[in-house]
Design a protein around this motif. Structure first.
Motif, PDB file in Angstrom:
ATOM      1  N   LYS A 191       0.834  -1.209   0.000  1.00  2.00           N
ATOM      2  CA  LYS A 191       0.000   0.000   0.000  1.00  2.00           C
ATOM      3  C   LYS A 191       0.866   1.255   0.000  1.00  2.00           C
ATOM      4  O   LYS A 191       0.526   2.265  -0.632  1.00  2.00           O
ATOM      5  CB  LYS A 191      -0.925   0.010   1.221  1.00  2.00           C
ATOM      6  N   GLU A 192       1.984   1.193   0.716  1.00  2.00           N
ATOM      7  CA  GLU A 192       2.880   2.347   0.750  1.00  2.00           C
ATOM      8  C   GLU A 192       3.531   2.588  -0.606  1.00  2.00           C
ATOM      9  O   GLU A 192       3.870   3.725  -0.949  1.00  2.00           O
ATOM     10  CB  GLU A 192       3.943   2.154   1.833  1.00  2.00           C
ATOM     11  N   GLU A 194       2.039   2.364  -3.382  1.00  2.00           N
ATOM     12  CA  GLU A 194       1.075   3.105  -4.192  1.00  2.00           C
ATOM     13  C   GLU A 194       1.288   4.608  -4.046  1.00  2.00           C
ATOM     14  O   GLU A 194       0.934   5.387  -4.938  1.00  2.00           O
ATOM     15  CB  GLU A 194      -0.352   2.730  -3.797  1.00  2.00           C
ATOM     16  N   GLU A 195       1.867   5.023  -2.905  1.00  2.00           N
ATOM     17  CA  GLU A 195       2.153   6.438  -2.687  1.00  2.00           C
ATOM     18  C   GLU A 195       3.584   6.781  -3.091  1.00  2.00           C
ATOM     19  O   GLU A 195       3.983   7.944  -3.044  1.00  2.00           O
ATOM     20  CB  GLU A 195       1.932   6.782  -1.215  1.00  2.00           C
ATOM     21  N   ASN A 196       4.354   5.776  -3.488  1.00  2.00           N
ATOM     22  CA  ASN A 196       5.734   5.974  -3.946  1.00  2.00           C
ATOM     23  C   ASN A 196       5.930   5.174  -5.224  1.00  2.00           C
ATOM     24  O   ASN A 196       6.757   4.266  -5.308  1.00  2.00           O
ATOM     25  CB  ASN A 196       6.726   5.512  -2.874  1.00  2.00           C
ATOM     26  N   LEU A 197       5.150   5.530  -6.247  1.00  2.00           N
ATOM     27  CA  LEU A 197       5.124   4.742  -7.478  1.00  2.00           C
ATOM     28  C   LEU A 197       6.460   4.702  -8.192  1.00  2.00           C
ATOM     29  O   LEU A 197       6.734   3.769  -8.951  1.00  2.00           O
ATOM     30  CB  LEU A 197       4.055   5.291  -8.424  1.00  2.00           C
ATOM     31  N   GLU A 229      -4.599  -2.895  -7.217  1.00  2.00           N
ATOM     32  CA  GLU A 229      -4.585  -1.441  -7.012  1.00  2.00           C
ATOM     33  C   GLU A 229      -3.231  -0.858  -7.401  1.00  2.00           C
ATOM     34  O   GLU A 229      -3.163   0.184  -8.060  1.00  2.00           O
ATOM     35  CB  GLU A 229      -4.887  -1.107  -5.547  1.00  2.00           C
ATOM     36  N   LEU A 230      -2.152  -1.544  -7.005  1.00  2.00           N
ATOM     37  CA  LEU A 230      -0.818  -1.062  -7.359  1.00  2.00           C
ATOM     38  C   LEU A 230      -0.602  -1.153  -8.864  1.00  2.00           C
ATOM     39  O   LEU A 230      -0.075  -0.216  -9.481  1.00  2.00           O
ATOM     40  CB  LEU A 230       0.250  -1.879  -6.624  1.00  2.00           C
ATOM     41  N   ALA A 233      -2.484   1.660 -10.641  1.00  2.00           N
ATOM     42  CA  ALA A 233      -1.851   2.967 -10.429  1.00  2.00           C
ATOM     43  C   ALA A 233      -0.537   3.056 -11.186  1.00  2.00           C
ATOM     44  O   ALA A 233      -0.214   4.090 -11.788  1.00  2.00           O
ATOM     45  CB  ALA A 233      -1.624   3.191  -8.932  1.00  2.00           C
ATOM     46  N   LYS A 237       1.268   5.216 -15.109  1.00  2.00           N
ATOM     47  CA  LYS A 237       2.483   6.022 -15.077  1.00  2.00           C
ATOM     48  C   LYS A 237       3.623   5.420 -15.902  1.00  2.00           C
ATOM     49  O   LYS A 237       4.621   6.098 -16.183  1.00  2.00           O
ATOM     50  CB  LYS A 237       2.973   6.179 -13.627  1.00  2.00           C
TER      51      LYS A 237
END
Length: 475
Positions: A191-192, A194-197, A229-230, A233, A237
């Motif tokens: 999950k973390e 996902e905030e640090n793609l 989810e990852l 996302a 990108k």
């Protein structure tokens, strides 16, 4: 633990008075810790002393980062740092007691801070790379099969260490940092990401550059692909070339020897939504290949790989039903087949049959594309009357039959046409009637139908399409 041969000044286990004696003592313990019995009996005081040496040596590295003129004096400090890491690395091999002792001394924090300093040193020294690599190996070993150590490594290393190391020019540093990431990841830490793609994207890049390295591959297959989810996302990108790399691994997972687990299937249903939606939106890009100077760009290749993924997904019973009802997918595939079929007939281009273009003009990008479109249509119509009827409504049956030609650019094209027609006509009298009437009107080649395993028979003034071989299947 067996006593080491004493260096010139007797070892107390707590004090060694000079850097040279420190180095000699460290080398003795590094060698001793190769043996399990020595690791299991090691006193905690050894690890405290190693940490003291590491802290003292790290101050010299920190000074060199602030004052580049001090870099030339780093040699002895880097030697000590390297041997500290080697000693700690060996002590942690399959020994949770040592892992816990070393972690409880806060050695992980010191090691991570030192490794981050290495990236700031603007020097090209093999001794620096060696220290860098050994530090990462230590972090990998202390985290191996030890959840508390994994948590400590993650707390101190994420995200800076991975940002610093995963795109390093040295292959071993990339591999070792990937090992640490693989060892430390769990569903919560995903999950973390996902905030640090950028970290996840760097893993894709690492696999792209080093396909022979196992750790980036394992991160993707064993962690990333379990998180829809990852993947969603990240996919937005990724560059097109990076998407190709990811899609290749999705195909490999689908066709691998190991069947998908229940958890895999749950994630792959979400992946199927992403892949099908992306194909519906982007598949028109392949029409770029009809131009005389067609660009074999990564965007086209990514679309081709999406089709490969969908073919393999629809060959999976658990995923097929979802994709058979995916909005717009079947219609888009038929539209695209018609467009490239007409384009290949109207002008000489990459979608023309091989006897219409000169040798050397064939693009590997488009090889098999028409075959796979027809394969996908066949899969989507497998035991699904709604889709069978939809293909008929869209005049897809004549289109598929007209595609049945020998074409070196599309291996097994005839076989896929046969397969699709079988799935289109199974328990579907209307579709059978369409083909029978085409044959009667001369719109379908009788000899071709026979080669495909079909024949038309008149019964009481009615045309009947008969199959002379086995029933339909899904591939």
């Amino acid at each position: 633990m067996a006593a080491p041969r004493p260096p010139p000044t007797q070892l107390s286990g707590v004090m060694v008075p000079t850097p040279i004696q420190d180095l000699e003592a460290l080398r003795v313990f590094t060698e001793l810790f190769k043996e399990p019995r020595n690791r299991e009996t090691a006193p905690r005081t050894i690890f405290q002393r190693v940490l003291d040496i590491l802290k003292k040596s790290s101050r010299a590295v920190e000074l060199a980062c602030r004052d580049p003129s001090q870099v030339e004096h780093l040699a002895s400090s880097l030697q000590l740092v390297t041997e500290c890491f080697r000693c700690l690395r060996n002590a942690c091999i399959e020994c949770s007691v040592n892992q816990n002792s070393i972690r409880n001394l806060d050695t992980i924090s010191v090691a991570v801070d030192l490794i981050l300093l290495f990236r700031e040193l603007r020097v090209e020294q093999e001794s620096l790379l060696t220290a860098f690599r050994c530090g990462l190996q230590f972090l990998g070993n202390i985290a191996s099969r030890n959840e508390d150590s994994q948590a400590a490594v993650w707390m101190h290393a994420f995200p800076e260490l991975f940002i610093s190391c995963l795109n390093h020019p040295d292959k071993k540093i990339v591999a070792y940092s990937s090992m640490i990431l693989f060892t430390s990841l769990n569903p919560g830490r995903i999950k973390e990401l996902e905030e640090n793609l950028n970290i996840a994207i760097n893993v894709i890049e690492a696999h792209q550059k080093q396909p022979e390295s196992e750790w980036p591959l394992l991160i993707i297959t064993d962690h990333f692909l379990k998180s829809p989810e990852l993947v969603q996302a990240m996919y937005a990108k990724l560059s097109n070339q990076e998407r190709v790399t990811l899609l290749d691994l999705v195909v490999a997972k689908l066709v691998g020897d190991e069947p998908l687990t229940a958890d895999d299937l749950s994630a792959f249903l979400r992946h199927a939504e992403l892949m099908a939606g992306s194909f519906v939106d982007q598949c028109g890009t392949v029409l770029k290949l009809t131009s005389e100077q067609h660009p074999e760009d990564a965007e086209v290749l990514a679309t081709v790989r999406l089709l490969d993924v969908l073919c393999e997904m629809t060959a999976n019973t658990e995923l097929l039903g979802y994709l058979q009802v995916f909005p717009g997918l079947l219609e888009r595939v038929i539209d695209l087949l018609r467009l490239i079929h007409v384009a290949g007939k109207d002008t000489i281009n990459i979608f023309s049959t091989c006897d219409c273009i000169k040798e050397g003009d064939v693009s590997s990008v488009a090889e098999g594309f028409k075959s796979h479109l027809i394969r996908l249509i066949g899969n989507l119509c497998y035991k699904n009357k709604d889709n069978q009827d939809k293909v008929n409504e869209l005049d897809g049956i004549p289109l598929i039959l007209d595609s049945c030609r020998i074409d070196d650019n599309n291996p097994f094209l005839t076989q896929w046409v046969v397969y699709a027609i079988r799935n289109l006509t199974e328990d579907n009298a209307q579709n059978q009637d369409v083909i029978a009437k085409m044959e009667d009107q001369g719109l379908a080649d009788t000899s071709l139908l026979k080669k495909m395993g079909f024949e038309v028979e008149k019964r009481g003034g009615k045309l009947i399409l008969k199959s002379s071989s086995d029933g339909p299947s899904r591939e």
